[in-house]
Design an enzyme around this catalytic site. Structure first.
Site, PDB file in Angstrom:
ATOM      1  N   TYR A  17      37.485  49.638  41.932  1.00 54.13           N
ATOM      2  CA  TYR A  17      38.445  50.389  42.659  1.00 54.13           C
ATOM      3  C   TYR A  17      38.658  50.650  41.788  1.00 54.13           C
ATOM      4  CZ  TYR A  17      37.616  46.110  45.438  1.00 54.13           C
ATOM      5  OH  TYR A  17      37.627  45.135  46.010  1.00 54.13           O
ATOM      6  N   TYR A 145      39.424  40.467  55.046  1.00 57.82           N
ATOM      7  CA  TYR A 145      38.093  41.262  53.773  1.00 57.82           C
ATOM      8  C   TYR A 145      37.327  39.421  54.100  1.00 57.82           C
ATOM      9  CZ  TYR A 145      36.897  42.170  49.515  1.00 57.82           C
ATOM     10  OH  TYR A 145      36.231  42.014  48.827  1.00 57.82           O
ATOM     11  N   ASP A 246      35.189  32.430  56.978  1.00 56.95           N
ATOM     12  CA  ASP A 246      34.995  32.649  55.695  1.00 56.95           C
ATOM     13  C   ASP A 246      36.215  32.088  55.284  1.00 56.95           C
ATOM     14  OD1 ASP A 246      35.525  34.073  53.282  1.00 56.95           O
ATOM     15  OD2 ASP A 246      35.244  36.497  54.261  1.00 56.95           O
ATOM     16  N   LYS A 275      35.466  31.812  45.747  1.00 55.92           N
ATOM     17  CA  LYS A 275      36.427  31.915  44.973  1.00 55.92           C
ATOM     18  C   LYS A 275      36.750  30.256  44.144  1.00 55.92           C
ATOM     19  CE  LYS A 275      39.398  35.850  45.693  1.00 55.92           C
ATOM     20  NZ  LYS A 275      37.735  36.774  47.148  1.00 55.92           N
TER      21      LYS A 275
HETATM   22  C1  LIG Z   1      37.465  37.210  47.836  1.00 56.39           C
HETATM   23  C2  LIG Z   1      36.930  37.387  48.784  1.00 56.39           C
HETATM   24  C3  LIG Z   1      35.837  37.551  49.271  1.00 56.39           C
HETATM   25  C4  LIG Z   1      34.586  38.203  48.574  1.00 56.39           C
HETATM   26  O1  LIG Z   1      34.269  37.184  47.210  1.00 56.39           O
HETATM   27  P1  LIG Z   1      33.709  37.751  46.213  1.00 56.39           P
HETATM   28  O2  LIG Z   1      33.805  36.746  45.338  1.00 56.39           O
HETATM   29  O3  LIG Z   1      34.743  39.455  45.408  1.00 56.39           O
HETATM   30  O4  LIG Z   1      32.056  38.471  46.373  1.00 56.39           O
HETATM   31  C5  LIG Z   1      35.517  37.077  50.755  1.00 56.39           C
HETATM   32  N1  LIG Z   1      36.289  37.105  51.505  1.00 56.39           N
HETATM   33  C6  LIG Z   1      37.376  36.430  51.748  1.00 56.39           C
HETATM   34  C7  LIG Z   1      37.958  36.061  52.827  1.00 56.39           C
HETATM   35  C8  LIG Z   1      38.083  36.902  50.281  1.00 56.39           C
HETATM   36  O5  LIG Z   1      39.170  36.473  49.852  1.00 56.39           O
END
Ligand SMILES: *Cc1c(COP(=O)(O)O)cnc(C)c1O
Length: 423
Positions: A17, A145, A246, A275
Site C-alpha cells: 500500500y 477484511y 475466515d 498467516k
Molecule cells: C491477512 C488476511 C487475509 C489475506 O491473507 P494474505 O496472506 O495477505 O493474502 C485474509 N483474511 C484475513 C482475515 C486476514 O487477516
C-alpha cells in the site's frame, strides 16, 4: 544495507500500500531472533506485530528452522498435480484432526487471499452442482477484511477496503452493519435483526455468508460476541446458505481458542486458514470444507483450482513443525498470560485524551484513537521507544509472538503508553 540500497528501494520497490513517487521511510532489518528485530544500525526492537500475526512461536525457532533445512535437502518443491508427498499428507492430517470434526477436505493454497478465493469458488461450485445457477452473491458484514485479490476485495469493508478504487470491476455483494455487540456484551436478539432481514430478502441469491469469526482484523480490529456467530450459524441453517469462516487472522490460538469459532461452538461449512500456519516462516494457506461441500462438488465433477506452488513441500513441512509446537498445548497458557499483561499494560491508555477505546482479547491488544494517526511521525516515534508496532487508521495495536516474556510485554506496553500520551 547501504544508502544506495535504500535509495534503490525507494525508487524501484513497492511496499504494501505505498507510492514509489511519495515513498514512506522503511526500516532496514538485518536479522530476526525470538521476539526481536535487529536493524542495520544495530538497534534492536521488541516486535509487537509478529510480522502481521504470523510469527507465533517467535522468529528463527529452532524446530521450524531445522524442519526447513531438512526438507531443503530432500525436496524443496515438486508439483502437486498427479503427485503427492509426505509433507502435504502429514499437514492435511493435522489440519483435519485439529479443526472441528465436520471439516474433512483440505485444499492447500499459497496465501490467505487465495484461500478466500478458493472458499468462494467452492461455495459457487457447490450450488451449481446442486443445480442452482441463480445464486451468485455473498452476504457479509462491514469492517471485514478478507484479502486483496478481486474475490476477497469484494467482501472487504466497502469504505476502508478498496471498493471506490475498483468500482465497476468488483462484484457487488450484500453488506450489513458490523456486529454491534462487544465480545462480553449480553446478547440481545436485536443485534442480529439487520443480518436476518438481509437473509430473508436475499437468501435465494446467496451462495454463502462470509465472516471473520469473533475478531475483525485489518478492517477495524473489532471483537464481537460469540452469540452473534452462534445466531449466524443458526440462520445459515434455517435459510439454507453456506457459512464461510475466515480464520486466517484468528486461527492457531490468537484469540485464546485454537480457532475463534470455538468461542461460539460453531462449525463453518468452509474454513480458511493462513498467516500463522507455518509459524511465519513460509507463505501457505488452506481452505478446509465439510464432506457435504466436497462430495457435492465432486459427485458432479472436479474442484477447479490448482496453483503452481500448491502443496509446496517446504512450506508444508514447516507448517507441520509449527502445528507440532502448538500440539504441546503451551500456547494456551502463553496467550492467557499475554492477555493479562496487555490488559494491565494498556489499561492506562483509557485515561488519555487521544484514546477512544482500549480492548484486549487473547494475544491481541488494541488502542483505538479518536483521530487517525500520522504514520510519518508516529512510526519513527515508536521505533525510538525500541518497539515495532505498525498502526493503521485510528488503531494502534499489538499481536505479539506467544513466547514474548513478561518483561518484553511490559516494555512494549510502556512504549505504546509513552507515544499515545503525547498525541
Ligand atoms: C491477512 C488476511 C487475509 C489475506 O491473507 P494474505 O496472506 O495477505 O493474502 C485474509 N483474511 C484475513 C482475515 C486476514 O487477516
Amino acid at each position: 544495507m547501504t544508502d544506495d540500497d535504500l535509495q534503490f528501494d525507494r525508487e524501484h520497490i513497492w511496499h504494501p500500500y505505498t507510492s514509489v513517487t511519495h515513498p514512506i521511510s522503511v526500516c532496514p532489518v538485518e536479522s530476526t531472533d525470538g521476539v526481536h528485530l535487529t536493524l542495520t544500525d544495530g538497534t534492536v526492537l521488541v516486535d509487537g506485530m509478529a510480522s502481521w500475526w504470523c510469527a507465533i512461536h517467535g522468529y528463527n525457532h529452532p524446530a521450524l528452522i531445522s524442519a526447513a533445512q531438512d526438507q531443503l535437502q530432500t525436496m524443496p518443491h515438486v508439483m502437486f498435480g498427479g503427485i503427492t508427498h509426505k509433507p502435504a499428507i502429514e499437514l492435511c492430517k493435522r489440519l483435519v484432526e485439529m479443526t472441528p470434526k465436520p471439516l474433512q477436505t483440505v485444499f492447500l493454497a499459497d496465501s490467505g487471499s487465495v484461500a478466500v478465493e478458493v472458499s468462494i469458488k467452492m461455495a459457487v461450485q457447490y450450488w451449481r452442482c446442486k443445480g442452482n445457477d441463480n445464486r451468485r452473491r455473498l452476504l457479509t458484514v462491514r469492517n471485514g477484511y478478507h484479502g486483496d485479490t478481486f474475490g476477497a476485495m469484494a467482501v472487504c469493508d466497502p469504505e476502508n477496503g478498496m471498493h471506490s478504487l475498483f468500482r465497476g470491476v468488483l462484484l457487488e455483494h450484500i453488506f450489513v452493519g458490523a456486529p454491534a455487540c462487544g465480545f462480553h456484551d449480553a446478547w440481545d436478539e436485536s443485534y442480529i435483526t439487520e443480518l436476518k432481514q438481509a437473509l430473508d430478502e436475499n437468501h435465494q441469491d446467496l451462495v454463502a455468508i462470509i465472516l471473520e469469526p469473533i475478531v475483525q482484523g485489518a478492517g477495524g480490529m473489532r471483537f464481537y460476541s460469540p452469540d452473534y456467530l452462534r445466531r449466524v450459524r443458526e440462520l445459515c441453517d434455517e435459510y439454507g446458505v453456506l457459512l464461510i469462516l475466515d480464520e486466517i487472522a484468528t486461527g492457531f490460538g490468537r484469540t485464546g481458542k485454537l480457532f475463534a469459532c470455538e468461542h461460539a461452538d460453531v462449525v463453518p461449512d468452509i474454513m480458511c486458514v493462513g498467516k500463522a500456519l507455518t509459524g511465519g516462516v513460509m507463505t501457505l494457506s488452506a481452505t478446509i470444507c465439510t464432506e457435504e461441500v466436497s462430495h457435492t462438488i465432486c459427485d458432479k465433477g472436479v474442484f477447479m483450482h490448482g496453483p503452481t506452488f500448491m502443496g509446496n513441500p517446504l512450506a508444508c513441512r514447516v507448517a507441520c513443525a509449527s502445528l507440532d509446537l502448538l500440539a504441546t498445548g503451551e500456547w494456551s497458557g502463553q496467550v492467557a498470560r499475554i492477555e493479562n499483561r496487555l490488559q494491565e499494560g494498556l489499561q492506562a491508555c483509557t485515561e488519555m485524551s487521544a484514546v477512544a477505546n482500549v480492548r484486549v482479547l487473547g494475544a491481541i491488544g488494541v488502542v483505538e484513537l479518536k483521530e487517525p494517526v500520522d504514520m510519518h511521525t508516529l512510526q519513527p516515534r515508536l521505533v525510538k521507544e525500541g518497539i515495532w508496532v505498525r498502526p493503521f487508521g485510528k488503531l494502534v495495536y499489538v499481536m505479539p509472538p506467544y513466547i514474548m516474556s513478561d518483561d518484553d510485554l511490559a516494555f512494549l506496553c510502556a512504549g505504546i503508553r509513552n507515544v499515545v500520551a503525547e498525541l
